[in-house]
Enzyme design. Sequence first.
Site, PDB file in Angstrom:
ATOM      1  N   ARG A  37     -10.784  12.140  -6.434  1.00 22.48           N
ATOM      2  CA  ARG A  37      -9.242  12.268  -7.417  1.00 22.48           C
ATOM      3  C   ARG A  37      -8.726  10.972  -7.675  1.00 22.48           C
ATOM      4  O   ARG A  37      -8.223  10.496  -8.671  1.00 22.48           O
ATOM      5  CB  ARG A  37      -8.341  13.245  -6.354  1.00 22.48           C
ATOM      6  CG  ARG A  37      -6.493  13.047  -7.130  1.00 22.48           C
ATOM      7  CD  ARG A  37      -5.488  14.103  -6.366  1.00 22.48           C
ATOM      8  NE  ARG A  37      -7.396  14.916  -5.567  1.00 22.48           N
ATOM      9  CZ  ARG A  37      -6.964  16.153  -6.292  1.00 22.48           C
ATOM     10  NH1 ARG A  37      -6.298  15.765  -7.333  1.00 22.48           N
ATOM     11  NH2 ARG A  37      -7.590  16.704  -5.149  1.00 22.48           N
ATOM     12  N   LYS A  97     -26.255  -3.748   1.984  1.00 25.02           N
ATOM     13  CA  LYS A  97     -27.116  -4.207   2.676  1.00 25.02           C
ATOM     14  C   LYS A  97     -26.395  -5.469   3.114  1.00 25.02           C
ATOM     15  O   LYS A  97     -27.407  -6.526   3.349  1.00 25.02           O
ATOM     16  CB  LYS A  97     -27.705  -5.414   0.740  1.00 25.02           C
ATOM     17  CG  LYS A  97     -28.667  -4.218   0.096  1.00 25.02           C
ATOM     18  CD  LYS A  97     -29.322  -4.538  -1.339  1.00 25.02           C
ATOM     19  CE  LYS A  97     -29.898  -3.879  -2.090  1.00 25.02           C
ATOM     20  NZ  LYS A  97     -29.520  -5.068  -3.285  1.00 25.02           N
ATOM     21  N   HIS A 120      -1.887   3.869   1.704  1.00 25.45           N
ATOM     22  CA  HIS A 120      -2.669   4.346   0.490  1.00 25.45           C
ATOM     23  C   HIS A 120      -1.164   4.074  -0.985  1.00 25.45           C
ATOM     24  O   HIS A 120      -0.622   5.009  -1.055  1.00 25.45           O
ATOM     25  CB  HIS A 120      -2.375   5.780   0.489  1.00 25.45           C
ATOM     26  CG  HIS A 120      -2.889   6.633  -0.613  1.00 25.45           C
ATOM     27  ND1 HIS A 120      -4.018   5.296  -1.550  1.00 25.45           N
ATOM     28  CD2 HIS A 120      -3.820   7.675  -0.920  1.00 25.45           C
ATOM     29  CE1 HIS A 120      -4.673   7.136  -2.674  1.00 25.45           C
ATOM     30  NE2 HIS A 120      -4.297   7.808  -1.500  1.00 25.45           N
TER      31      HIS A 120
END
Lengths: 308, 308, 308
Positions: free
Chosen positions: A51, A80, A129
């Site tokens: 989303r 990596k 957020h």
Amino acid sequence: MRHLIDPMDLSVEDIDRLLDRADDIAKNPEKYQEVCKHKKLATLFFEPSTRTRLSFEAAMLELGGSVLGFSSADSSSASKGESVADTARVIECYADIIAMRHPKEGAPYVASQYVNIPVINAGDGGHNHPTQTLTDLLTIRREKGRLSNFTIGFCGDLKFGRTVHSLIKALSRYEGINYILISPEELQIPEYLKKDVFEKKGITFTEVDKMEDVMPQLDILYMTRVQRERFFNEADYVRLKDSYILDMDKLKIAKKDLSILHPLPRVNEISVKVDNDPRACYFKQVLNGKHVRMALIMELLGVSADEH
Amino acid sequence: MRHLIDPMDLSVEDIDRLLDRADDIAKNPEKYQEVCKHKKLATLFFEPSTRTRLSFEAAMLELGGSVLGFSSADSSSASKGESVADTARVIECYADIIAMRHPKEGAPYVASQYVNIPVINAGDGGHNHPTQTLTDLLTIRREKGRLSNFTIGFCGDLKFGRTVHSLIKALSRYEGINYILISPEELQIPEYLKKDVFEKKGITFTEVDKMEDVMPQLDILYMTRVQRERFFNEADYVRLKDSYILDMDKLKIAKKDLSILHPLPRVNEISVKVDNDPRACYFKQVLNGKHVRMALIMELLGVSADEH
Amino acid sequence: MRHLIDPMDLSVEDIDRLLDRADDIAKNPEKYQEVCKHKKLATLFFEPSTRTRLSFEAAMLELGGSVLGFSSADSSSASKGESVADTARVIECYADIIAMRHPKEGAPYVASQYVNIPVINAGDGGHNHPTQTLTDLLTIRREKGRLSNFTIGFCGDLKFGRTVHSLIKALSRYEGINYILISPEELQIPEYLKKDVFEKKGITFTEVDKMEDVMPQLDILYMTRVQRERFFNEADYVRLKDSYILDMDKLKIAKKDLSILHPLPRVNEISVKVDNDPRACYFKQVLNGKHVRMALIMELLGVSADEH
């Protein structure tokens, strides 16, 4: 403003400007459809979040820009052993702006310290957020016409729900807001929010454990999910679980102009029957999220519609 | 036509119009290269299908549009328990049209019930895959110049092969087609097709278990793969397996203008030696698939080349 | 030049032309930002390599083209048993140029034999990675102003490092280069390089096992990582490991205009303190890689900035 890492990086004026621009974008989308031409957004999603990723991508595409990136850590160099700082410096050569989601708190901040292009925190662990907070603020302003003087109920898991914490912090700067916190006792908001936000600013709040008891007072109901495994004991869960599920029955006693928000994805904490009620705003929230991300990308890239 | 869920949603007239447009696109690609400017296609692939996904993406890009989405369920919100209906309503805020692939039959149909943008079924379980059927029809029409009056052989696993079922249903509306069904007994087409399609329409068909026996009669040979594990017993498998592998030897007795189709991916059911034979049409089919998806996207979005 | 599979496919003239164009792109990016309009690059990454994939994608986007593809084999038809040749022929219908990464040596070459669009080898197993070699050459030319007459040290795992092998082969065609090979004995460059490249061309080289001993002589230091598991015995590893880690201390005795290269990702073989030293070129290398890929895509597609 160069990056957006923490929603509290934004002043009230910053927020006003972003929400104003988001409103203009909604009204005049054609004005904006080329403003980011030849600009590239990198979506660096070290953990999947469809989303949020697609919201950023849609935002950039609707500004005329283009997008590259990855949608999970397995397909990134992180596997990596590359550091976030190195990845950011590499991506800086490929893109004009970064939206980064990372399971580790602080990763987007670290990235922002190493690059000369804007970094947007698209969610870092249980931390911040900020574009969700902007989405919530835009939704409240669009629904109520203001960011002050209302009664808002937060319902569900208020202990771990970072969207709730961020929104409370953001709203604490506006006047006349009455907070009602609806949760089982073990999932109340953290102490630091009570002390550092509510107490420090002299804001009063009410804590209850049943949605039904407070429904008639609410102008806004912010729903989140309560996960069974978060309860301390099964007896509590069985006794309380239905109190955190919003259905048409509970809505009967609610105000006619209640606005129901939810950060999504929704599992069963809101009955699908509620979706068709005009008070349901959670799908409008998705659209608002796109508009406010468009405004934010423009702001951070320093582009405006007028030059075009 | 608002969505495309089942190939039988398309009338013969719809098909004619789409194939005509696909032909014009092939002839005049420049005419179409901006018709979907500022439009976005969401490719929601809840199970991977590189070929189909990239065909849709290439189609949209060649119409001047852009693309966002996901290529497998792990990177989607589905893994967080979100319903298809909710995902569709979220994506509706980000895109102008959806192409959805889903392992569950009916999922694209469900999505189409909840959104105001067109939904294309890009394959739902063993059920439907309407753009593959359109691809096959376009290939037959391009190769033969018509969709009637020919002998077509379907070869391989006719029991589980959804592309075969859909194509048979689609062709059943055209005149003068002679059907030859080539498969081991246990992999014959399902009874419902025999009754509801062939018998109901008074269409005769022949069932054989060896390609060699009917090769000289065929105008079109539609190949599919027979998987070893689908056979009831090993003896049958050993006895028959070579009969479902097309090689240059078997082609010796075929018509000079035979058209060989295959939905791909091909494993070993067609020898690579056949690839250079002018009768091999399966790579042309891929190109045809792109053209017909371009035509379909335009149709569903209601855009035309003339306005541009 | 139709494809780029092996760096040795490129003549010295080809390289000059590509690097010249890369320099012009860096100087005049606007001149190039539409040259690949309506062209599509397919990034077929059968194994993940975020850096390389995003470099190609950024390159194509900055030329005004668009991109489709996949970032790992799980989301490709390879998992259904399709051959590389078939995948390439399918993609040929969707894109104008292919960049392919594959764990199997020779896969991009096979693809190039089956299609009429250019194929770029974006790394095939331990074999070739020609755009990395072009990146290294461009970096040397940008830093030193020439591709001849310097002392270059290669440090680390010289046995398995394909970027080192390719760069040595590419440089062997230029004059006056002094090679110093710094590695543990068991990780020296393979015999075939010593015989077929150095001896055949009469090029002298020095092998040492400690960076410190040769640092003052170097104009260029090409760093690679030494993995613990590559050592034959633990004693050697403990004795030597620090000799393959570049830090500010070792740089004290280096030339003021040393250029430090690294193909990235870097784990700990270069101290992050070195990043801020003006001699560190490895992040510039990333940018150079994008420029040279832009030049290469233009070359293979036969487009030029002048027509636009």
